[in-house]
Design a protein around this motif. Sequence first.
Motif, PDB file in Angstrom:
ATOM      1  N   ASP A 132      -1.481  27.193  -4.469  1.00  0.00           N
ATOM      2  CA  ASP A 132      -2.578  26.551  -3.251  1.00  0.00           C
ATOM      3  C   ASP A 132      -1.806  25.772  -2.328  1.00  0.00           C
ATOM      4  O   ASP A 132      -1.669  24.431  -2.395  1.00  0.00           O
ATOM      5  N   LYS A 133      -1.098  26.655  -1.403  1.00  0.00           N
ATOM      6  CA  LYS A 133      -0.395  25.724  -0.248  1.00  0.00           C
ATOM      7  C   LYS A 133      -1.295  25.330   1.121  1.00  0.00           C
ATOM      8  O   LYS A 133      -1.834  26.349   1.539  1.00  0.00           O
ATOM      9  N   ARG A 134      -1.129  24.135   1.422  1.00  0.00           N
ATOM     10  CA  ARG A 134      -1.759  23.754   2.558  1.00  0.00           C
ATOM     11  C   ARG A 134      -1.114  24.015   3.833  1.00  0.00           C
ATOM     12  O   ARG A 134       0.123  24.087   3.783  1.00  0.00           O
ATOM     13  N   ASP A 135      -1.689  24.322   5.136  1.00  0.00           N
ATOM     14  CA  ASP A 135      -0.957  24.677   6.122  1.00  0.00           C
ATOM     15  C   ASP A 135      -0.048  23.337   6.508  1.00  0.00           C
ATOM     16  O   ASP A 135      -0.530  22.321   6.499  1.00  0.00           O
ATOM     17  N   GLY A 136       1.179  23.702   6.850  1.00  0.00           N
ATOM     18  CA  GLY A 136       2.157  22.704   7.180  1.00  0.00           C
ATOM     19  C   GLY A 136       2.583  21.908   6.108  1.00  0.00           C
ATOM     20  O   GLY A 136       3.516  21.015   6.276  1.00  0.00           O
ATOM     21  N   GLU A 137       2.307  22.105   4.921  1.00  0.00           N
ATOM     22  CA  GLU A 137       2.703  21.358   3.820  1.00  0.00           C
ATOM     23  C   GLU A 137       4.168  21.973   3.204  1.00  0.00           C
ATOM     24  O   GLU A 137       4.344  23.153   3.177  1.00  0.00           O
ATOM     25  N   ASN A 138       4.989  20.970   3.255  1.00  0.00           N
ATOM     26  CA  ASN A 138       6.398  21.192   2.608  1.00  0.00           C
ATOM     27  C   ASN A 138       6.319  21.494   1.179  1.00  0.00           C
ATOM     28  O   ASN A 138       6.639  20.431   0.295  1.00  0.00           O
ATOM     29  N   THR A 139       6.075  22.706   0.926  1.00  0.00           N
ATOM     30  CA  THR A 139       6.424  23.133  -0.628  1.00  0.00           C
ATOM     31  C   THR A 139       7.563  24.405  -0.707  1.00  0.00           C
ATOM     32  O   THR A 139       7.904  24.970   0.065  1.00  0.00           O
ATOM     33  N   THR A 140       8.116  24.262  -1.964  1.00  0.00           N
ATOM     34  CA  THR A 140       9.155  25.349  -2.302  1.00  0.00           C
ATOM     35  C   THR A 140       8.804  25.626  -3.748  1.00  0.00           C
ATOM     36  O   THR A 140       8.239  24.952  -4.570  1.00  0.00           O
ATOM     37  N   ASP A 141       9.252  26.889  -4.326  1.00  0.00           N
ATOM     38  CA  ASP A 141       9.164  27.471  -5.344  1.00  0.00           C
ATOM     39  C   ASP A 141      10.399  27.275  -6.340  1.00  0.00           C
ATOM     40  O   ASP A 141      10.652  27.682  -7.579  1.00  0.00           O
ATOM     41  N   ARG A 142      11.579  26.329  -5.515  1.00  0.00           N
ATOM     42  CA  ARG A 142      13.057  26.337  -6.358  1.00  0.00           C
ATOM     43  C   ARG A 142      13.315  24.795  -6.966  1.00  0.00           C
ATOM     44  O   ARG A 142      12.387  23.733  -6.452  1.00  0.00           O
ATOM     45  N   LEU A 143      13.767  24.900  -7.957  1.00  0.00           N
ATOM     46  CA  LEU A 143      14.238  23.845  -8.672  1.00  0.00           C
ATOM     47  C   LEU A 143      15.596  23.423  -8.720  1.00  0.00           C
ATOM     48  O   LEU A 143      16.313  24.392  -8.628  1.00  0.00           O
TER      49      LEU A 143
END
Length: 281
Positions: free
Chosen positions: A173-184
């Motif tokens: 659930d990614k919000r607009d403009g939110e800095n998320t990534t799927d990498r570790l």
Amino acid sequence: MFNLYYLNYTKAFEIAMQIDNKVLEKQIKEKSSEGSADLGASGEAPEINLLSKILPKLNADISIHGSKATRAEDTLKVVSTKSTILNPVIQKSVEVRKLGAEQVGKLLKIRDVSLKIANQQDISGTKILLSGLLKDIPVEGLGQMDFGALLNVFLKDASYIITGKLPEKVNKDKRDGENTTDRLLLKIPMQMEQEMENSYSISDLEIGPVTLIGIYRGIFKYKDIRKKIDIISQMQTEKEPVDIDVEIDEGRDNVDELLAELGPNDSVHYIDVIAIIQELF
């Protein structure tokens, strides 16, 4: 239950002692048993014609009750292993559905993570240098030199740099403009022997998804965090200054293969890893 791949025992022990600073050494198990017996007899006296007219019927009722209790104690020896130290840490960790600023500093459990070793070639070369091949090398004017001992000083903080990919259920659930990534991104200190638990090798981490137990440190640019934790890369940069933003020669031996998938300006979640396990069901 779980199968243990990697454990930073020092970190796990310190956290476990903060949760409960008592180590169980033995258990005493009590066993008790009780027994009882009842013996009853009831009879009627023989009827005598003469007495029957004078005395009522004679009844005899005898009851005997007895009980016996026994107690036994079994002393059980508690075997303390790395897994028993790690278990309360796992129980205390929280499985998350999302990684972000609000999780920084939390003890987390992340299931179904796929891992890849980013600096395998550099580590392999480092181990060769530290294996003793450069011991007692003749140097003109200086005699025999142990270059292995010298390199050990510089490379004692060398680590495996490991990247991972979060499962789809995390950060879904990614919000607009939110800095998320799927990498570790995480690191495991390099050792010449017994880097992993239960006779596993570092390459076993790349086989199938695993579960990470660690402390979340936040989101960083890949190039920034890589420069901070990769000692070998730092030494190479000092020797041959190369800007990570510029194009790298494909024929160079120490090319980071991960750059094809993870750009220097991409964001990664950095995990201060405590353990890598495979949960058993």
